[in-house]
Motif scaffolding. Structure first.
Motif, short mmCIF file in Angstrom:
data_model
loop_
_atom_site.label_atom_id
_atom_site.label_comp_id
_atom_site.label_asym_id
_atom_site.label_seq_id
_atom_site.Cartn_x
_atom_site.Cartn_y
_atom_site.Cartn_z
N ALA A 48 0.76 -1.55 -0.38
CA ALA A 48 -0.13 -0.10 0.05
C ALA A 48 0.86 1.47 -0.11
CB ALA A 48 -0.94 0.31 1.18
N PRO A 49 1.63 1.41 -1.32
CA PRO A 49 2.74 2.55 -1.07
C PRO A 49 1.84 4.01 -1.17
CG PRO A 49 2.51 1.49 -3.21
CD PRO A 49 1.66 0.80 -2.14
N HIS A 50 0.59 4.22 -1.70
CA HIS A 50 0.24 5.60 -1.54
C HIS A 50 -1.23 5.46 -0.37
CE1 HIS A 50 1.83 4.75 -5.34
NE2 HIS A 50 0.82 4.13 -5.56
N MET A 51 -0.73 4.87 0.83
CA MET A 51 -1.53 5.31 1.97
C MET A 51 -0.62 6.41 2.19
SD MET A 51 -2.39 2.47 4.77
CE MET A 51 0.15 2.69 5.50
N THR A 52 -1.99 6.60 2.78
CA THR A 52 -2.15 7.79 3.94
C THR A 52 -2.91 8.13 5.15
OG1 THR A 52 -2.68 9.38 2.56
CG2 THR A 52 -1.07 9.71 1.96
N PHE A 53 -2.09 8.20 6.47
CA PHE A 53 -3.44 8.82 6.96
C PHE A 53 -3.38 10.14 7.71
CE2 PHE A 53 0.42 7.06 9.40
CZ PHE A 53 0.76 7.61 10.31
N LYS B 237 -7.89 6.90 20.04
CA LYS B 237 -7.35 7.01 19.31
C LYS B 237 -8.18 6.93 17.88
CE LYS B 237 -2.37 8.63 20.20
NZ LYS B 237 -1.08 8.07 20.22
N VAL B 238 -8.27 8.03 16.94
CA VAL B 238 -9.14 7.90 15.91
C VAL B 238 -8.81 8.33 14.83
CG1 VAL B 238 -10.79 8.21 14.34
CG2 VAL B 238 -11.29 7.95 16.42
N TYR B 239 -8.18 7.84 14.05
CA TYR B 239 -7.43 7.60 12.31
C TYR B 239 -8.20 7.65 11.17
CZ TYR B 239 -2.87 6.83 15.55
OH TYR B 239 -2.12 7.16 16.10
N ALA B 240 -7.92 8.47 10.33
CA ALA B 240 -8.76 8.21 8.97
C ALA B 240 -7.61 8.18 8.27
CB ALA B 240 -8.96 10.05 8.15
N ILE B 241 -7.94 6.85 7.83
CA ILE B 241 -6.63 6.27 6.71
C ILE B 241 -7.57 5.94 5.03
CG2 ILE B 241 -5.24 4.20 6.18
CD1 ILE B 241 -6.12 3.12 9.07
N VAL B 242 -6.71 6.39 4.18
CA VAL B 242 -7.20 6.77 3.02
C VAL B 242 -6.06 5.60 2.11
CG1 VAL B 242 -7.17 8.67 0.66
CG2 VAL B 242 -8.00 9.55 3.48
N ASP C 250 0.25 -3.37 7.84
CA ASP C 250 1.41 -2.07 8.20
C ASP C 250 1.27 -0.85 8.13
OD1 ASP C 250 3.11 -3.62 6.54
OD2 ASP C 250 2.51 -2.14 4.14
N PHE C 251 0.28 -0.36 8.97
CA PHE C 251 -0.05 0.49 9.78
C PHE C 251 -0.16 0.77 11.14
CE2 PHE C 251 -3.52 3.18 11.79
CZ PHE C 251 -3.50 4.45 12.03
N ALA C 252 -0.76 -1.27 11.14
CA ALA C 252 -0.78 -0.93 12.86
C ALA C 252 0.10 -1.56 13.58
CB ALA C 252 -1.70 -2.32 12.86
N ILE C 253 1.51 -2.19 12.37
CA ILE C 253 2.64 -2.49 12.97
C ILE C 253 3.42 -0.57 13.48
CG2 ILE C 253 5.15 -2.73 12.07
CD1 ILE C 253 3.35 -5.39 11.06
N ALA C 254 3.59 -0.11 12.36
CA ALA C 254 3.80 1.07 12.82
C ALA C 254 3.64 1.98 13.63
CB ALA C 254 4.13 1.90 11.24
N ASN C 255 1.82 1.48 13.99
CA ASN C 255 1.26 2.34 14.71
C ASN C 255 1.11 1.97 16.54
OD1 ASN C 255 0.93 5.70 13.79
ND2 ASN C 255 0.45 4.13 12.14
N HIS C 256 2.19 0.83 16.27
CA HIS C 256 1.56 0.43 17.53
C HIS C 256 0.52 -0.95 17.97
CE1 HIS C 256 6.17 0.40 17.53
NE2 HIS C 256 5.66 1.65 18.17
N ILE C 257 -0.54 -0.80 17.41
CA ILE C 257 -2.37 -0.59 17.08
C ILE C 257 -2.70 -2.33 17.66
CG2 ILE C 257 -4.14 -0.52 16.77
CD1 ILE C 257 -3.33 2.30 15.42
N PHE D 38 -11.90 4.81 8.40
CA PHE D 38 -11.63 5.59 9.32
C PHE D 38 -12.19 4.24 10.78
CE2 PHE D 38 -13.48 8.57 7.40
CZ PHE D 38 -13.20 9.40 8.00
N LEU D 39 -10.69 4.39 11.66
CA LEU D 39 -10.21 3.23 12.74
C LEU D 39 -9.65 3.99 14.23
CD1 LEU D 39 -7.03 0.61 12.05
CD2 LEU D 39 -7.02 2.30 13.81
N THR D 40 -10.92 3.66 14.37
CA THR D 40 -10.69 3.30 16.27
C THR D 40 -9.58 2.73 16.96
OG1 THR D 40 -12.73 4.29 16.09
CG2 THR D 40 -12.01 4.20 18.71
N ALA D 41 -8.40 3.40 17.80
CA ALA D 41 -7.56 2.55 18.55
C ALA D 41 -7.82 2.52 19.90
CB ALA D 41 -6.21 3.08 17.85
N ASN D 42 -7.91 1.88 20.78
CA ASN D 42 -8.19 1.80 22.28
C ASN D 42 -7.31 1.45 22.54
OD1 ASN D 42 -11.39 2.45 22.09
ND2 ASN D 42 -11.22 0.50 21.09
N THR D 43 -7.00 2.28 23.81
CA THR D 43 -5.53 1.95 24.46
C THR D 43 -5.57 0.33 25.12
OG1 THR D 43 -6.92 2.90 26.84
CG2 THR D 43 -5.63 4.08 25.21
N ALA D 44 -6.18 -0.16 25.56
CA ALA D 44 -6.11 -1.60 26.69
C ALA D 44 -5.71 -2.69 25.37
CB ALA D 44 -7.13 -1.95 27.27
#
Length: 183
Positions: free
Chosen positions: A35-40, A50-55, A68-75, A158-164
């Motif tokens: 996903a080389p064009h993915m932005t967020f 945390k809520v992210y908009a991922i395009v 890749d996004f989950a790994i990079a952002n420790h989700i 739209f991704l909602t990441a929880n702390t637990a």
């Protein structure tokens, strides 16, 4: 004569089923870096979530990109929804008695009418569990478990990441990895 016609009809029917009966192992690895064009953008940041908009853009593959996004952002605990359009997909349905997925290839441009899923960890790695309903040009739909979605022109998630963090555990009966809600 009738028997020959029925035999030919059965042979033709089963021959057309063969591609759709391709199987996919539940443990199939997810390719990274597709996903080389993915932005967020982080659109909400509180102590609880945390809520992210991922395009995703043309040429991106969503399952790879979300991994890749989950790994990079420790989700390690999230849920998400999305809409957009893709030029092809590999969906699947679970054959529970055999503990295997049967592929549903989609080889045309379709609308992503519904994209839902979650993220939890297994062996300290994020695992994406995602389903989609895709709309065809004639208004019919196809849906299932997502193994691949090839973006064209865009998909917005739209991704909602929880702390637990949530973890998954193996389930011997189904052969799947299921979320274990115990801390």
């Amino acid at each position: 004569m009738i028997r020959q016609a029925l035999t030919l009809a059965f042979a033709l029917a089963t021959a057309t089923l063969a591609p759709a009966q391709q199987t996919i192992q539940p443990t199939r690895p997810v390719p990274v870096g597709k996903a080389p064009h993915m932005t967020f953008q982080l659109v909400k940041n509180t102590p609880e979530e945390k809520v992210y908009a991922i395009v995703f853009l043309k040429g991106d593959e969503i399952l790879s990109g979300l991994t890749d996004f989950a790994i990079a952002n420790h989700i390690g605990d999230a849920h998400f929804t999305g809409i957009g359009a893709v030029s092809g997909a590999t969906l699947a349905w679970l054959d529970l008695p055999r503990k295997i997925y049967h592929a549903i290839p989609v080889t045309e441009q379709v609308e992503v009418l519904a994209l839902t899923g979650d993220i939890a960890t297994f062996n300290n790695k994020p695992v994406i569990h995602m389903h989609a309903v895709l709309g065809k040009h004639d208004g019919t739909t196809v849906g299932g478990h997502v193994f691949e979605l090839n973006v064209n022109p865009t998909v917005e998630v739209f991704l909602t990441a929880n702390t637990a963090p949530l973890t998954k555990r193996p389930d011997d009966e189904s052969g799947m990895k299921l979320i274990d809600p115990k801390p």
